[in-house]
Design an enzyme around this catalytic site. Structure first.
Site, PDB file in Angstrom:
ATOM      1  N   SER A 151       0.666  -1.133  -0.271  1.00  0.00           N
ATOM      2  CA  SER A 151      -0.003   0.154   0.210  1.00  0.00           C
ATOM      3  C   SER A 151       0.841   1.227  -0.066  1.00  0.00           C
ATOM      4  CB  SER A 151      -1.035  -0.029   1.148  1.00  0.00           C
ATOM      5  OG  SER A 151      -0.612   0.314   2.215  1.00  0.00           O
TER       6      SER A 151
ATOM      7  N   THR B  56      -1.450  -2.181   5.654  1.00  0.00           N
ATOM      8  CA  THR B  56      -1.665  -1.144   6.542  1.00  0.00           C
ATOM      9  C   THR B  56      -1.293   0.299   6.579  1.00  0.00           C
ATOM     10  OG1 THR B  56       0.097  -2.048   7.925  1.00  0.00           O
ATOM     11  CG2 THR B  56      -2.118  -3.096   8.277  1.00  0.00           C
ATOM     12  N   ASP B  57      -0.278   0.305   5.673  1.00  0.00           N
ATOM     13  CA  ASP B  57       0.594   1.415   5.694  1.00  0.00           C
ATOM     14  C   ASP B  57      -0.321   2.863   5.123  1.00  0.00           C
ATOM     15  OD1 ASP B  57       2.826   0.282   6.497  1.00  0.00           O
ATOM     16  OD2 ASP B  57       3.910   0.198   4.426  1.00  0.00           O
TER      17      ASP B  57
ATOM     18  N   GLU C 215      -1.914  30.609  15.049  1.00  0.00           N
ATOM     19  CA  GLU C 215      -0.750  30.665  14.853  1.00  0.00           C
ATOM     20  C   GLU C 215      -0.273  31.573  13.477  1.00  0.00           C
ATOM     21  OE1 GLU C 215       2.045  29.983  16.707  1.00  0.00           O
ATOM     22  OE2 GLU C 215       0.742  29.395  18.278  1.00  0.00           O
TER      23      GLU C 215
HETATM   24  C1  SIN Z   1       1.499  -2.418   3.202  1.00  0.00           C
HETATM   25  O1  SIN Z   1       0.853  -1.389   3.558  1.00  0.00           O
HETATM   26  O2  SIN Z   1       1.132  -2.806   1.983  1.00  0.00           O
HETATM   27  C2  SIN Z   1       2.387  -3.184   3.937  1.00  0.00           C
HETATM   28  C3  SIN Z   1       2.470  -3.136   5.045  1.00  0.00           C
HETATM   29  C4  SIN Z   1       0.980  -3.607   5.774  1.00  0.00           C
HETATM   30  O3  SIN Z   1       0.204  -4.047   5.309  1.00  0.00           O
HETATM   31  O4  SIN Z   1       1.296  -3.891   6.954  1.00  0.00           O
END
Ligand code: SIN
Length: 355
Positions: free
Chosen positions: A85, A118-119, A312
């Site tokens: 990702s 997850t990235d 700010e």
């Molecule tokens: C990704 O984001 O594709 C690699 C990392 C993950 O899925 O934890």
């Protein structure tokens, strides 16, 4: 006698088939759209939890690995693309959002699960939260360990995601992210740890709920508008406006900001220090960018809290927008979508208060 026996066996078989068809009809129909990530990753050994390869396993293998899915939903799979990702981009987002909208318009689809790295899960979740045109559940799921690891978290996360996508309780809650038995909302969820299983959090505001004993439990809901209540329509879009992020730090200069503007950025997210502060070294470049029509949004690198308008910086005088509580990567998504509707900074500011 023999023919009577055959007839009664046939009858029993027919009844059993009818019962299983009736059971299948009662289950929700959940589509699993696979896009890659660690959940589809493989490592060299069962103890390889870093240095593995993401996006190797196809959607059929993901589904086959969790036979329990068939007890909670009628699942079908589709491989939309297969990437790690960090390679997510606007083209993939448009493709995914369009596919989700087509599927959710069908009466034989009750909910959608998207398997994802997850990235950038939080970015895809927020993009879909603003562009999906349905109240049916959309659940994005990933894993922190590859499919080949001891105690891989992908199978249980996928099971939970399918449960959630088929649940009446998830209808109208916006796009959801689930890992580690927790349910997060797309707008606020963020990855907070490089490698632990409990990496996804909604800092300060908290999870929406949990999944326990094969049942989702909700405790709160975001009040920000999403899905059917947004003004964004991507159905006819092939591209999105270029928006880039400039990160604030001590000794910051204007080089990155100037380069993005020279490269054609239509919008800049300035992830400033503290409450989105602007170093005096970048202010002339920001004024110049505004003269060129580039919309500049003040966000913060802190990760929590509201960026105060006219706090700010003199946002009214500089004609800037502030990002509310959105982190820089999510502020970028909202600005891209906002720029498909308007370049008026007052209207764009109103969107940051609404979404
Ligand atoms: C990704 O984001 O594709 C690699 C990392 C993950 O899925 O934890």
């Amino acid at each position: 006698m023999q023919s009577k026996k055959i007839a009664s066996q046939f009858l029993i078989l027919c009844c059993a088939m009818l019962v299983s068809v009736a059971q299948a009809q009662k289950l929700p129909n959940v589509m699993i759209l696979a896009t890659g990530g660690t959940i589809a990753g493989t490592g060299a050994t069962s103890t390889t939890t870093v240095g593995y390869t993401a996006a190797k396993i196809g959607v059929d293998a993901l589904i086959e690995a969790v036979p329990e899915l068939k007890k909670v939903a009628n699942v079908r799979g589709e491989q939309v693309f297969q990437i790690a990702s960090e390679n997510m981009n606007n083209d993939y987002w448009l493709k995914l959002a369009k596919r989700v909208n087509v599927l959710l318009a069908q009466s034989d689809v009750d909910g959608i699960v998207i398997t994802h790295g997850t990235d950038t899960i939080e970015e895809t979740a927020y993009f879909l939260n603003l562009t999906v045109k349905s109240r049916k559940p959309v659940v994005i799921v990933g894993s922190m360990r590859p499919s080949t690891a001891i105690s891989a978290d992908g199978p249980i996360n996928l099971y939970n995601a399918v449960l959630l996508a088929g649940s009446q309780d998830a209808i109208g809650k916006g796009v959801l992210v689930t890992l580690n038995d927790q349910i997060n909302g797309a707008r606020e969820v963020t990855k907070t740890n490089t490698s632990t299983l409990d990496t996804f959090k909604t800092p300060e505001l908290g999870f929406l709920g949990y999944i326990q004993g094969s049942k989702p439990y909700f405790y709160r809901q975001s009040v920000r508008k999403n899905t059917v209540d947004t003004e964004f329509d991507i159905s006819k879009l092939d591209t999105l406006p270029q928006v880039d992020i400039v990160y604030g730090y001590a000794n910051m200069g204007p080089v990155a900001l100037n380069a993005f503007v020279a490269a054609g950025a239509k919008g800049i997210i300035h992830a400033g220090v503290g409450d989105g502060s602007l170093a005096s070294t970048v202010i002339p470049s920001i004024i110049d960018a505004r003269k060129k029509g580039v919309v500049v949004v003040r966000s913060s690198r802190v990760g929590q809290g509201i960026v105060a308008r006219n706090g700010e910086a003199d946002d009214d005088k500089l004609d800037l927008v502030v990002s509310d509580t959105l982190n820089a990567q999510k502020a970028r998504i909202l600005l891209m979508l906002a720029l498909t509707k308007t370049t008026n900074t007052k209207e764009i500011q109103a969107m940051y208060s609404k979404y």
